[in-house]
Design a protein around this motif. Structure first.
Motif, PDB file in Angstrom:
ATOM      1  N   ASN A   1       0.823  -1.215   0.000  1.00 45.52           N
ATOM      2  CA  ASN A   1       0.000   0.000   0.000  1.00 45.52           C
ATOM      3  C   ASN A   1       0.856   1.264   0.000  1.00 45.52           C
ATOM      4  OD1 ASN A   1      -2.419  -1.410  -0.045  1.00 45.52           O
ATOM      5  ND2 ASN A   1      -2.628  -1.429   2.189  1.00 45.52           N
ATOM      6  N   ASP A   2       2.019   1.220   0.670  1.00 41.82           N
ATOM      7  CA  ASP A   2       2.938   2.367   0.618  1.00 41.82           C
ATOM      8  C   ASP A   2       3.315   2.685  -0.821  1.00 41.82           C
ATOM      9  OD1 ASP A   2       2.978   2.692   3.354  1.00 41.82           O
ATOM     10  OD2 ASP A   2       4.899   1.670   3.647  1.00 41.82           O
ATOM     11  N   PHE A   3       3.642   1.637  -1.594  1.00 45.41           N
ATOM     12  CA  PHE A   3       4.032   1.860  -2.982  1.00 45.41           C
ATOM     13  C   PHE A   3       2.854   2.368  -3.811  1.00 45.41           C
ATOM     14  CE2 PHE A   3       7.550  -0.755  -1.584  1.00 45.41           C
ATOM     15  CZ  PHE A   3       8.631  -0.201  -2.259  1.00 45.41           C
ATOM     16  N   GLU A   4       1.663   1.876  -3.528  1.00 47.95           N
ATOM     17  CA  GLU A   4       0.476   2.389  -4.216  1.00 47.95           C
ATOM     18  C   GLU A   4       0.248   3.859  -3.856  1.00 47.95           C
ATOM     19  OE1 GLU A   4      -1.251   1.073  -6.508  1.00 47.95           O
ATOM     20  OE2 GLU A   4      -1.450  -1.110  -6.250  1.00 47.95           O
ATOM     21  N   THR A   5       0.547   4.221  -2.610  1.00 48.81           N
ATOM     22  CA  THR A   5       0.387   5.619  -2.194  1.00 48.81           C
ATOM     23  C   THR A   5       1.398   6.525  -2.885  1.00 48.81           C
ATOM     24  OG1 THR A   5      -0.500   4.946  -0.045  1.00 48.81           O
ATOM     25  CG2 THR A   5       0.370   7.176  -0.206  1.00 48.81           C
ATOM     26  N   PHE A   6       2.638   6.047  -3.046  1.00 51.32           N
ATOM     27  CA  PHE A   6       3.614   6.819  -3.821  1.00 51.32           C
ATOM     28  C   PHE A   6       3.048   7.113  -5.218  1.00 51.32           C
ATOM     29  CE2 PHE A   6       7.218   4.591  -1.305  1.00 51.32           C
ATOM     30  CZ  PHE A   6       7.189   5.575  -0.330  1.00 51.32           C
ATOM     31  N   ILE A   7       2.406   6.128  -5.810  1.00 53.20           N
ATOM     32  CA  ILE A   7       1.836   6.279  -7.152  1.00 53.20           C
ATOM     33  C   ILE A   7       0.715   7.314  -7.154  1.00 53.20           C
ATOM     34  CG2 ILE A   7       0.456   5.121  -8.923  1.00 53.20           C
ATOM     35  CD1 ILE A   7       2.019   2.546  -8.235  1.00 53.20           C
ATOM     36  N   THR A   8      -0.271   7.139  -6.280  1.00 54.26           N
ATOM     37  CA  THR A   8      -1.433   8.035  -6.302  1.00 54.26           C
ATOM     38  C   THR A   8      -1.055   9.466  -5.940  1.00 54.26           C
ATOM     39  OG1 THR A   8      -1.977   7.360  -4.021  1.00 54.26           O
ATOM     40  CG2 THR A   8      -3.066   6.183  -5.821  1.00 54.26           C
ATOM     41  N   ASP A   9      -0.167   9.642  -4.970  1.00 54.26           N
ATOM     42  CA  ASP A   9       0.253  10.996  -4.595  1.00 54.26           C
ATOM     43  C   ASP A   9       1.060  11.650  -5.712  1.00 54.26           C
ATOM     44  OD1 ASP A   9      -1.033  10.651  -2.223  1.00 54.26           O
ATOM     45  OD2 ASP A   9       0.762  10.626  -0.962  1.00 54.26           O
ATOM     46  N   GLN A  10       1.851  10.864  -6.444  1.00 58.83           N
ATOM     47  CA  GLN A  10       2.605  11.429  -7.561  1.00 58.83           C
ATOM     48  C   GLN A  10       1.662  12.005  -8.616  1.00 58.83           C
ATOM     49  OE1 GLN A  10       5.651  12.155  -7.992  1.00 58.83           O
ATOM     50  NE2 GLN A  10       6.315  11.905 -10.107  1.00 58.83           N
ATOM     51  N   MET A  11       0.592  11.270  -8.903  1.00 55.86           N
ATOM     52  CA  MET A  11      -0.304  11.691  -9.967  1.00 55.86           C
ATOM     53  C   MET A  11      -1.406  12.641  -9.493  1.00 55.86           C
ATOM     54  SD  MET A  11       0.667  10.560 -12.872  1.00 55.86           S
ATOM     55  CE  MET A  11       2.441  10.324 -12.708  1.00 55.86           C
ATOM     56  N   ASN A  12      -1.848  12.501  -8.259  1.00 54.99           N
ATOM     57  CA  ASN A  12      -2.977  13.300  -7.780  1.00 54.99           C
ATOM     58  C   ASN A  12      -2.579  14.520  -6.977  1.00 54.99           C
ATOM     59  OD1 ASN A  12      -4.645  11.380  -8.952  1.00 54.99           O
ATOM     60  ND2 ASN A  12      -4.911  10.228  -7.055  1.00 54.99           N
ATOM     61  N   VAL A  13      -1.298  14.585  -6.583  1.00 50.69           N
ATOM     62  CA  VAL A  13      -0.809  15.740  -5.830  1.00 50.69           C
ATOM     63  C   VAL A  13       0.312  16.446  -6.591  1.00 50.69           C
ATOM     64  CG1 VAL A  13       0.252  16.544  -3.681  1.00 50.69           C
ATOM     65  CG2 VAL A  13      -1.448  14.713  -3.622  1.00 50.69           C
ATOM     66  N   VAL A  14       1.381  15.724  -6.887  1.00 53.94           N
ATOM     67  CA  VAL A  14       2.537  16.345  -7.544  1.00 53.94           C
ATOM     68  C   VAL A  14       2.197  16.758  -8.971  1.00 53.94           C
ATOM     69  CG1 VAL A  14       4.920  15.989  -8.304  1.00 53.94           C
ATOM     70  CG2 VAL A  14       4.169  15.096  -6.095  1.00 53.94           C
ATOM     71  N   LYS A  15       1.600  15.879  -9.737  1.00 58.07           N
ATOM     72  CA  LYS A  15       1.259  16.203 -11.129  1.00 58.07           C
ATOM     73  C   LYS A  15       0.317  17.403 -11.212  1.00 58.07           C
ATOM     74  CE  LYS A  15      -1.013  14.256 -15.235  1.00 58.07           C
ATOM     75  NZ  LYS A  15      -1.611  13.046 -15.831  1.00 58.07           N
ATOM     76  N   VAL A  16      -0.656  17.459 -10.331  1.00 60.87           N
ATOM     77  CA  VAL A  16      -1.623  18.561 -10.330  1.00 60.87           C
ATOM     78  C   VAL A  16      -0.922  19.902 -10.113  1.00 60.87           C
ATOM     79  CG1 VAL A  16      -3.562  19.550  -9.052  1.00 60.87           C
ATOM     80  CG2 VAL A  16      -3.534  17.108  -9.597  1.00 60.87           C
ATOM     81  N   ASN A  17       0.175  19.889  -9.357  1.00 63.33           N
ATOM     82  CA  ASN A  17       0.890  21.126  -9.019  1.00 63.33           C
ATOM     83  C   ASN A  17       2.218  21.280  -9.752  1.00 63.33           C
ATOM     84  OD1 ASN A  17      -0.684  22.417  -6.622  1.00 63.33           O
ATOM     85  ND2 ASN A  17      -0.592  20.232  -6.130  1.00 63.33           N
TER      86      ASN A  17
END
Length: 402
Positions: free
Chosen positions: A123-139
Motif C-alpha cells: 500500500n505504501d508503494f500504491e500511495t507513492f503512485i497516487t500521490d505522484q499523480m494526484n498531488v505532484v502532477k496537479v501542481n
C-alpha cells in the motif's frame, strides 16, 4: 580504510555442471568454480532467470513513466505495478503472468507469516503512485514551497516534489530496490525455507529436474536470486562485472557498482559475484555448508550497499542544504529516504534479521518528514541518522560520504 572483509574463494574438484573450459584454479573445498556464471548439464545451460528479467523490465518502464505527466495517470501506473489491462509497451510483458507488486515484501523469511505488514508495504508503494499523480502532477507548474507540492530547480534540471520536498519517484524506485530485489534475493530465494523446501535436497542429489528443464529446483532458486541482481538485459549473462558502472541498470546492480567504486568498499562487487558462483557450484556438489556460507556473504554485501547509499545521500543532502541548493538537496534526500525505506529488507547473517528494525526505520522516516519535511530538516537529524546506520553496518559516515 576498509572496515569489512571481502571474502573470496578458490576452486577444486570437477563438477559436471560447470563448463569444462571455464574453470578457475587452484583447487580447494572439493569444488570447481567457473570463471563466469556458466553451469551446464550434458552440454545444456542450467541457468535460467527469465522471470527476474521480466520484472526488471517492467520496473524500468514503470519508473520511466513516473514523471511522464503528459501520459501517465494514477490508474496507468497502478496497472503497471500490478500488470493489469496491458499497461506496458511490450506485448511480451503484457501477456506475462508476472507483476512487480506480487513480489514486493513477499519473501518466505520475512513475510510468509507477516501478511499484514506485507500488505502495508504494498500500500505504501500504491500511495507513492497516487500521490505522484494526484498531488505532484496537479501542481507540477507551481513553484514548490513548504507545505505545497510543485517544481523546484536543481541546477539545470527541474525536480517535482510533494509538500514535504520528497520526490515520490525516487522514494518508489529506491524503496523498490529493497522491497522487491533485495528482499527476494536475500530473504526469499537464498533462504533455507526456499532452497531446502520439500524434497529439494533429495531431488538435487538425484538430479530430478524440473519438468521440461535442465535444472533442479534448488539450482533454479539460486539462479532466480542471481537474476534479481544481474538480470537486466544490458548486463552480460556470464560476466556481469565486465559492465560494472556501465550497464543500463538503474536498480541494485547499478548501486552495487557505485559503492564498489568507493575505495573504502572496493571489492564488494567481486566478492558478491564470487559468492554467487561458489554457492551455485556448491549446490551441484551437494555441499550445503559451503552454499550457506556464500549466502551469508551475499546477504552482508548487498545489505551494506543499501546502508552505504542511504548514508551517502543523507550527507550529500546535508551539504546541499548548507549551500541553499534546495532542489539538489531534496533530490539527494529523496534518494536517501528510499534507501532508508529499503533498510527494512536487509539481512544480518549473524541474526537472520534486518540490521535495523522496522520500528527504527519508521522512526527515521518520520524524523525526515516531520513538519515541513526536507524544507526544515536539521543537519543534526541527518547526522544522527547517518551515524546510527553506519554503526549498525560496521562502517563510518566518512567512508560512505565519498
Amino acid at each position: 580504510m576498509k572496515r569489512f572483509a571481502i571474502i573470496t574463494f578458490v576452486a577444486g574438484l570437477t563438477l559436471t555442471s560447470c563448463s569444462s573450459d571455464d574453470v578457475n584454479a587452484p583447487e580447494d573445498n572439493d569444488l570447481i568454480i567457473p570463471q563466469n556464471y556458466t553451469f551446464e548439464r550434458e552440454g545444456v545451460s542450467t541457468v535460467n532467470y527469465e522471470g527476474q528479467t521480466t520484472r526488471l523490465e517492467m520496473s524500468t518502464e514503470m519508473l520511466s513513466a513516473f514523471t511522464d505527466f503528459d501520459n501517465a495517470t494514477a490508474t496507468s501506473l497502478s496497472n503497471m505495478f500490478s500488470n493489469l489491462n496491458s499497461p506496458f509497451s511490450s506485448a511480451e510483458l503484457n501477456t506475462s503472468s508476472k507483476s512487480i507488486k506480487s513480489k514486493v515484501a513477499a519473501s518466505a523469511l520475512y513475510f510468509s507469516s507477516n501478511t499484514v505488514e506485507s500488505s502495508e508495504i504494498k500500500n505504501d508503494f500504491e500511495t507513492f503512485i497516487t500521490d505522484q499523480m494526484n498531488v505532484v502532477k496537479v501542481n507540477k507548474d507551481q513553484l514548490a514551497e513548504p507545505g505545497l507540492a510543485g517544481q523546484i530547480a536543481a541546477g539545470s534540471r527541474v525536480r517535482f516534489v510533494n509538500e514535504k520536498g520528497l520526490e515520490l519517484n525516487q522514494a518508489f524506485a529506491k524503496g523498490l530496490i529493497g522491497g522487491l530485489l533485495l528482499d527476494q534475493i536475500v530473504n526469499n530465494y537464498l533462504s533455507v525455507q526456499v532452497l531446502d523446501e520439500g524434497e529439494n535436497r533429495a531431488n538435487n542429489k538425484n538430479e530430478v529436474l524440473e519438468e521440461g528443464s535442465a535444472f533442479t529446483t534448488m539450482e533454479h532458486k539460486w539462479d532466480e536470486a542471481y537474476g534479481y541482481l544481474y538480470g537486466d538485459s544490458s548486463i552480460p549473462t556470464a560476466n556481469p562485472n565486465s559492465v560494472l558502472n556501465e550497464s543500463e541498470d538503474h536498480l541494485l546492480f547499478n548501486y552495487l557498482g557505485e559503492v564498489d567504486a568507493d575505495e573504502d568498499f572496493a571489492g564488494l562487487a567481486e566478492g558478491t559475484f564470487d559468492a554467487f558462483k561458489k554457492g551455485r557450484a556448491a549446490i551441484v556438489a551437494e555441499d550445503y555448508l559451503i552454499r550457506d556460507e556464500q549466502v551469508k556473504i551475499i546477504r552482508e554485501n548487498l545489505s551494506k550497499v543499501i546502508a552505504v547509499r542511504a548514508v551517502n545521500y543523507l550527507q550529500a543532502g546535508k551539504a546541499a542544504l548548507a549551500e541553499q541548493k534546495y532542489g539538489n538537496a531534496f533530490h539527494d534526500l529523496s534518494e536517501g529516504y528510499g534507501f532508508i525505506y529499503s533498510l527494512r529488507f536487509t539481512n544480518n547473517p549473524s541474526t537472520n534479521m534486518p540490521y535495523i528494525s522496522k520500528e527504527q526505520v519508521n522512526i527515521y522516516k518520520e524524523q525526515l518528514l516531520d513538519g515541513n519535511g526536507f524544507w526544515e530538516v536539521s543537519p543534526e537529524t541527518l547526522d544522527s541518522i547517518s551515524e546510527e546506520i553506519a554503526t549498525a553496518f560496521g562502517f563510518t559516515v566518512e567512508e560512505a560520504a565519498m
